[in-house]
Motif scaffolding. Sequence first.
Motif, PDB file in Angstrom:
ATOM      1  N   ALA A 137      -7.582  -0.152   6.632  1.00 36.71           N
ATOM      2  CA  ALA A 137      -8.224  -1.297   5.976  1.00 36.71           C
ATOM      3  C   ALA A 137      -7.226  -2.065   5.107  1.00 36.71           C
ATOM      4  O   ALA A 137      -7.173  -3.293   5.121  1.00 36.71           O
ATOM      5  CB  ALA A 137      -9.410  -0.832   5.142  1.00 36.71           C
ATOM      6  N   LEU A 138      -6.424  -1.327   4.346  1.00 34.74           N
ATOM      7  CA  LEU A 138      -5.481  -1.981   3.449  1.00 34.74           C
ATOM      8  C   LEU A 138      -4.343  -2.660   4.207  1.00 34.74           C
ATOM      9  O   LEU A 138      -3.719  -3.594   3.696  1.00 34.74           O
ATOM     10  CB  LEU A 138      -4.920  -0.966   2.452  1.00 34.74           C
ATOM     11  CG  LEU A 138      -5.934  -0.436   1.432  1.00 34.74           C
ATOM     12  CD1 LEU A 138      -5.315   0.646   0.570  1.00 34.74           C
ATOM     13  CD2 LEU A 138      -6.442  -1.569   0.545  1.00 34.74           C
ATOM     14  N   TYR A 139      -4.065  -2.173   5.403  1.00 38.71           N
ATOM     15  CA  TYR A 139      -3.038  -2.812   6.223  1.00 38.71           C
ATOM     16  C   TYR A 139      -3.623  -3.960   7.044  1.00 38.71           C
ATOM     17  O   TYR A 139      -2.876  -4.714   7.673  1.00 38.71           O
ATOM     18  CB  TYR A 139      -2.401  -1.795   7.183  1.00 38.71           C
ATOM     19  CG  TYR A 139      -1.298  -0.977   6.573  1.00 38.71           C
ATOM     20  CD1 TYR A 139      -0.012  -1.004   7.099  1.00 38.71           C
ATOM     21  CD2 TYR A 139      -1.536  -0.160   5.483  1.00 38.71           C
ATOM     22  CE1 TYR A 139       1.000  -0.245   6.540  1.00 38.71           C
ATOM     23  CE2 TYR A 139      -0.537   0.596   4.920  1.00 38.71           C
ATOM     24  CZ  TYR A 139       0.735   0.562   5.446  1.00 38.71           C
ATOM     25  OH  TYR A 139       1.733   1.315   4.887  1.00 38.71           O
ATOM     26  N   GLY A 140      -4.934  -4.108   7.054  1.00 34.54           N
ATOM     27  CA  GLY A 140      -5.581  -5.132   7.850  1.00 34.54           C
ATOM     28  C   GLY A 140      -5.707  -6.439   7.096  1.00 34.54           C
ATOM     29  O   GLY A 140      -5.049  -6.675   6.078  1.00 34.54           O
ATOM     30  N   CYS A 141      -6.559  -7.316   7.608  1.00 36.03           N
ATOM     31  CA  CYS A 141      -6.784  -8.626   6.998  1.00 36.03           C
ATOM     32  C   CYS A 141      -7.900  -8.495   5.965  1.00 36.03           C
ATOM     33  O   CYS A 141      -9.090  -8.493   6.315  1.00 36.03           O
ATOM     34  CB  CYS A 141      -7.153  -9.653   8.064  1.00 36.03           C
ATOM     35  SG  CYS A 141      -5.816 -10.043   9.200  1.00 36.03           S
ATOM     36  N   GLY A 142      -7.522  -8.370   4.725  1.00 35.68           N
ATOM     37  CA  GLY A 142      -8.513  -8.184   3.677  1.00 35.68           C
ATOM     38  C   GLY A 142      -8.119  -8.890   2.398  1.00 35.68           C
ATOM     39  O   GLY A 142      -6.971  -9.302   2.201  1.00 35.68           O
ATOM     40  N   HIS A 143      -9.098  -9.042   1.525  1.00 32.31           N
ATOM     41  CA  HIS A 143      -8.905  -9.624   0.196  1.00 32.31           C
ATOM     42  C   HIS A 143      -9.615  -8.676  -0.762  1.00 32.31           C
ATOM     43  O   HIS A 143     -10.832  -8.479  -0.654  1.00 32.31           O
ATOM     44  CB  HIS A 143      -9.501 -11.031   0.154  1.00 32.31           C
ATOM     45  CG  HIS A 143      -9.133 -11.816  -1.068  1.00 32.31           C
ATOM     46  ND1 HIS A 143      -7.825 -12.064  -1.429  1.00 32.31           N
ATOM     47  CD2 HIS A 143      -9.903 -12.418  -2.025  1.00 32.31           C
ATOM     48  CE1 HIS A 143      -7.807 -12.789  -2.537  1.00 32.31           C
ATOM     49  NE2 HIS A 143      -9.049 -13.012  -2.906  1.00 32.31           N
ATOM     50  N   TRP A 144      -8.856  -8.079  -1.701  1.00 33.83           N
ATOM     51  CA  TRP A 144      -9.345  -6.931  -2.456  1.00 33.83           C
ATOM     52  C   TRP A 144      -9.394  -7.201  -3.954  1.00 33.83           C
ATOM     53  O   TRP A 144      -8.456  -7.752  -4.526  1.00 33.83           O
ATOM     54  CB  TRP A 144      -8.446  -5.719  -2.197  1.00 33.83           C
ATOM     55  CG  TRP A 144      -8.346  -5.356  -0.751  1.00 33.83           C
ATOM     56  CD1 TRP A 144      -7.403  -5.762   0.152  1.00 33.83           C
ATOM     57  CD2 TRP A 144      -9.268  -4.535  -0.014  1.00 33.83           C
ATOM     58  NE1 TRP A 144      -7.654  -5.247   1.399  1.00 33.83           N
ATOM     59  CE2 TRP A 144      -8.803  -4.480   1.320  1.00 33.83           C
ATOM     60  CE3 TRP A 144     -10.420  -3.831  -0.359  1.00 33.83           C
ATOM     61  CZ2 TRP A 144      -9.456  -3.760   2.309  1.00 33.83           C
ATOM     62  CZ3 TRP A 144     -11.070  -3.114   0.623  1.00 33.83           C
ATOM     63  CH2 TRP A 144     -10.595  -3.077   1.934  1.00 33.83           C
ATOM     64  N   GLN A 145     -10.510  -6.767  -4.546  1.00 32.12           N
ATOM     65  CA  GLN A 145     -10.597  -6.754  -6.004  1.00 32.12           C
ATOM     66  C   GLN A 145     -10.160  -5.368  -6.460  1.00 32.12           C
ATOM     67  O   GLN A 145     -10.731  -4.355  -6.042  1.00 32.12           O
ATOM     68  CB  GLN A 145     -12.020  -7.047  -6.483  1.00 32.12           C
ATOM     69  CG  GLN A 145     -12.107  -7.190  -8.006  1.00 32.12           C
ATOM     70  CD  GLN A 145     -13.531  -7.450  -8.486  1.00 32.12           C
ATOM     71  OE1 GLN A 145     -14.478  -6.933  -7.903  1.00 32.12           O
ATOM     72  NE2 GLN A 145     -13.685  -8.238  -9.535  1.00 32.12           N
ATOM     73  N   VAL A 146      -9.148  -5.316  -7.295  1.00 29.76           N
ATOM     74  CA  VAL A 146      -8.540  -4.037  -7.663  1.00 29.76           C
ATOM     75  C   VAL A 146      -8.271  -3.977  -9.163  1.00 29.76           C
ATOM     76  O   VAL A 146      -8.104  -5.003  -9.824  1.00 29.76           O
ATOM     77  CB  VAL A 146      -7.215  -3.812  -6.902  1.00 29.76           C
ATOM     78  CG1 VAL A 146      -7.466  -3.606  -5.408  1.00 29.76           C
ATOM     79  CG2 VAL A 146      -6.252  -4.977  -7.109  1.00 29.76           C
ATOM     80  N   TRP A 187      -7.571  -9.922  -7.976  1.00 31.75           N
ATOM     81  CA  TRP A 187      -7.767  -9.949  -6.530  1.00 31.75           C
ATOM     82  C   TRP A 187      -6.397 -10.113  -5.873  1.00 31.75           C
ATOM     83  O   TRP A 187      -5.543 -10.836  -6.385  1.00 31.75           O
ATOM     84  CB  TRP A 187      -8.650 -11.125  -6.116  1.00 31.75           C
ATOM     85  CG  TRP A 187     -10.111 -10.975  -6.423  1.00 31.75           C
ATOM     86  CD1 TRP A 187     -10.730 -11.244  -7.602  1.00 31.75           C
ATOM     87  CD2 TRP A 187     -11.135 -10.531  -5.524  1.00 31.75           C
ATOM     88  NE1 TRP A 187     -12.071 -11.002  -7.517  1.00 31.75           N
ATOM     89  CE2 TRP A 187     -12.360 -10.561  -6.236  1.00 31.75           C
ATOM     90  CE3 TRP A 187     -11.147 -10.123  -4.195  1.00 31.75           C
ATOM     91  CZ2 TRP A 187     -13.575 -10.197  -5.670  1.00 31.75           C
ATOM     92  CZ3 TRP A 187     -12.354  -9.763  -3.616  1.00 31.75           C
ATOM     93  CH2 TRP A 187     -13.547  -9.794  -4.346  1.00 31.75           C
ATOM     94  N   ALA A 188      -6.193  -9.462  -4.756  1.00 34.09           N
ATOM     95  CA  ALA A 188      -4.915  -9.561  -4.050  1.00 34.09           C
ATOM     96  C   ALA A 188      -5.125  -9.290  -2.568  1.00 34.09           C
ATOM     97  O   ALA A 188      -6.088  -8.620  -2.170  1.00 34.09           O
ATOM     98  CB  ALA A 188      -3.895  -8.581  -4.632  1.00 34.09           C
ATOM     99  N   GLY A 189      -4.196  -9.794  -1.763  1.00 37.48           N
ATOM    100  CA  GLY A 189      -4.245  -9.574  -0.324  1.00 37.48           C
ATOM    101  C   GLY A 189      -3.585  -8.264   0.071  1.00 37.48           C
ATOM    102  O   GLY A 189      -2.846  -7.649  -0.706  1.00 37.48           O
ATOM    103  N   GLY A 190      -3.840  -7.856   1.301  1.00 39.51           N
ATOM    104  CA  GLY A 190      -3.297  -6.607   1.805  1.00 39.51           C
ATOM    105  C   GLY A 190      -1.790  -6.477   1.698  1.00 39.51           C
ATOM    106  O   GLY A 190      -1.281  -5.419   1.294  1.00 39.51           O
ATOM    107  N   PRO A 191      -0.998  -7.521   2.063  1.00 40.35           N
ATOM    108  CA  PRO A 191       0.459  -7.382   1.971  1.00 40.35           C
ATOM    109  C   PRO A 191       0.944  -7.039   0.572  1.00 40.35           C
ATOM    110  O   PRO A 191       1.874  -6.232   0.405  1.00 40.35           O
ATOM    111  CB  PRO A 191       0.963  -8.762   2.415  1.00 40.35           C
ATOM    112  CG  PRO A 191      -0.115  -9.290   3.311  1.00 40.35           C
ATOM    113  CD  PRO A 191      -1.397  -8.785   2.708  1.00 40.35           C
ATOM    114  N   GLU A 192       0.329  -7.638  -0.453  1.00 39.15           N
ATOM    115  CA  GLU A 192       0.759  -7.345  -1.824  1.00 39.15           C
ATOM    116  C   GLU A 192       0.324  -5.952  -2.259  1.00 39.15           C
ATOM    117  O   GLU A 192       1.070  -5.246  -2.963  1.00 39.15           O
ATOM    118  CB  GLU A 192       0.186  -8.397  -2.765  1.00 39.15           C
ATOM    119  CG  GLU A 192       0.774  -9.779  -2.553  1.00 39.15           C
ATOM    120  CD  GLU A 192       0.005 -10.848  -3.297  1.00 39.15           C
ATOM    121  OE1 GLU A 192       0.527 -11.349  -4.304  1.00 39.15           O
ATOM    122  OE2 GLU A 192      -1.114 -11.190  -2.872  1.00 39.15           O
ATOM    123  N   ILE A 193      -0.883  -5.543  -1.866  1.00 40.93           N
ATOM    124  CA  ILE A 193      -1.340  -4.193  -2.192  1.00 40.93           C
ATOM    125  C   ILE A 193      -0.392  -3.172  -1.562  1.00 40.93           C
ATOM    126  O   ILE A 193       0.026  -2.190  -2.207  1.00 40.93           O
ATOM    127  CB  ILE A 193      -2.774  -3.963  -1.684  1.00 40.93           C
ATOM    128  CG1 ILE A 193      -3.751  -4.971  -2.326  1.00 40.93           C
ATOM    129  CG2 ILE A 193      -3.208  -2.535  -1.950  1.00 40.93           C
ATOM    130  CD1 ILE A 193      -3.968  -4.785  -3.793  1.00 40.93           C
TER     131      ILE A 193
END
Length: 700
Positions: free
Chosen positions: A426-435, A472-478
């Motif tokens: 999931a984290l390597y996929g196309c996502g936008h995450w609140q962390v 919030w951040a995208g998968g590449p940055e996470i």
Amino acid sequence: MDTQTYNAALADLRGTRDDIKRLRAQLAQKEADRARQIVPLAGYTKAKAERIAQAAGLSVADVVALAPALAPDSLVADSGDTRPESTPAKATVGPGAADPTALQPQPGTSAASRTTAPQPAPVPASAAPAPEMPAAAAARNLPSIPEGDQGDAWFTHTSGLVSTRPNFTQQARSTLFLDTNTGVLVHRNQTHHLDLGHRSAADILTAVFHTIPDGAERIYITAGDPWHRDTDDYPYLRDAVAAWLNAPTPGWRTDTGRGRDRDAGHFVHARNPVGRYQREDGSQHVEIRSVGEWFDIDGDDPHTVRDAFVLLWQALRRHWTDAVIMGSPSQTGRDLWTRTIPSRGQHAEGFPVLSEELRGLMHSTAGQGRNELLLPPRVPEQLPQLVEYDRTFAYAKHTWKSPVGTPRRVTAATFASWSEKEQTRALYGCGHWQVRVTVPDTWNHVGLLPAPAPGDRTWHYPAAPGTTFTTWAGGPEIHTALSNPIQPWKIEVLDGILWEDGKPLDDWAKKLKETWTNLSAQAHFQGDAQQARAAHLASRAVRAILLYGIGAFAQRPRMVTGTTPRTQERDVPPDAEIIGFDDELITWQKPTGFGRDPNAHPEWSAAIWSGARAALLSQRHRDDNIYAGALHTPPGTVIAFRTDALYLTQPQNWPYHHQPGDYLCKGHLTGPMSAPTTEEELLTLRNAGRTSLTTTGQEI
């Protein structure tokens, strides 16, 4: 009160308003001066934010925002969670329990396992909670997705709004190129010399249509910036531009749009405005635009600029037989993209647009390029060198994978219930995450993830050890935060949006990259100097098409600009902001929310921007097996980030193969020199470094 007294009072009130606007401009300058005075104080070893705040008349938070090194040790920069208190933001943590959403990597684990290893987190009953940031110092909070059914309802598409392949061909517009400094006008292969009078819009329209009776539908200004002629008369550049656009144009009026062209009215922009006019009888329509939308001019004459557009059109036609150059790079980019939408097979029915709620969330939580200037004592007071590395055609590197399909919500509880493999995928996929993010206690390098900063639509990158913040951040940055080469950061997933992986931009971007490569080669090998320069400008225009095309997918809330005669001031919309005025007209703007744009895909822009920001930190060159980026430089050597560029105190041996995303050394200035403390100072040093590299021909 009689009518005469009332009108006289209104006149006095307008005068007061004008005085206030002038005073605000002076105040803004004073506040900028104060900020410049505060920054150097952080270099004093005994400097205290509290004392500086008192002397400056600011809050501690305002001082720390200007000089992060002054942050009191007792503060934990946690921007907070905007969820209701009754709803847990993450899985419950108690004595002997593990927080399954905490992505705290273990030393010695693989990159994949490091992303999701659950960590025991025993919390003694007597443990005191981490100190909260005082309210005065709190950063702005980013929005969250509502809990329950209300939030789940966001995860859909807007009915009847789908990106589809067009079934029509754009009509080319007759175009002129005008240097308003010299009066040179180029129309096709003919050159004319015009008397432009005072260079007003009326003077330009009169001169052009007197010389070319059939006129043109688009006039590109190649030099002169006539909309800046009266800047000394206005407190803001934007005011001067608005006044120029809205000045009387006898025989013409502001365009109201026609046919498929929905653009109407003027576009007020400080540097690259657009004036749209039509004859009083509606018989002719014309735009006055700046060629600066497409590329930077360095003394190029209108002939060279026209040749650049001809070469651009010819190069695009090799990939799109129906290619038409539209008014701006963003319009051209999106039009060309729609012509790559499949006509059969998967996605032949188009790409549906997200719900307005999710588009609004993406607009608020997905920033664009990273712009950050690091100040002493985080960097040396005196710099031995300043070396500029710019990622060539950077965004083209990050278009190979983008989100498609109906988005799926991933709550903290859902994420915690997944296996380690599912979490990693999931984290390597196309996502936008609140962390919720925690900087390691021994961290000594640049910040990795954007955080909301005080102010409107601003971001900063916390790097102080122990700092905790929610963002919030995208998968590449996470992924970069978890697997960076120095020390993994702790990441707690609070909520997320997950899409299927797709390639909606791949064909479009590949064609543009091939076009850019061909024009760049032509610029390098062309024997004729003017044609070589034209090819170079055309290659820069291709870059603008992709860059601004991606930005156009983001679809920001629409702003409507209008004018009202001062004699009818009561007709100004009540929710409008007055952005300019003169003796006759009031210029205003007001937001109208998100329009029904069938090509609005902020999820694509966000994914590309996230990938580009991550690549500024760490990027692998597979063929050379070498990593490049800020995290592969010694601590204290990164001076600034500027969208696609890094500014360092040391040269790097990074490979450059003229490919999108490669780091190109564009400037090298030998010191010692004082570290820049403002953007203006940085740009001055940057320009000197570029000149030095060009004149000395040094290799880095």
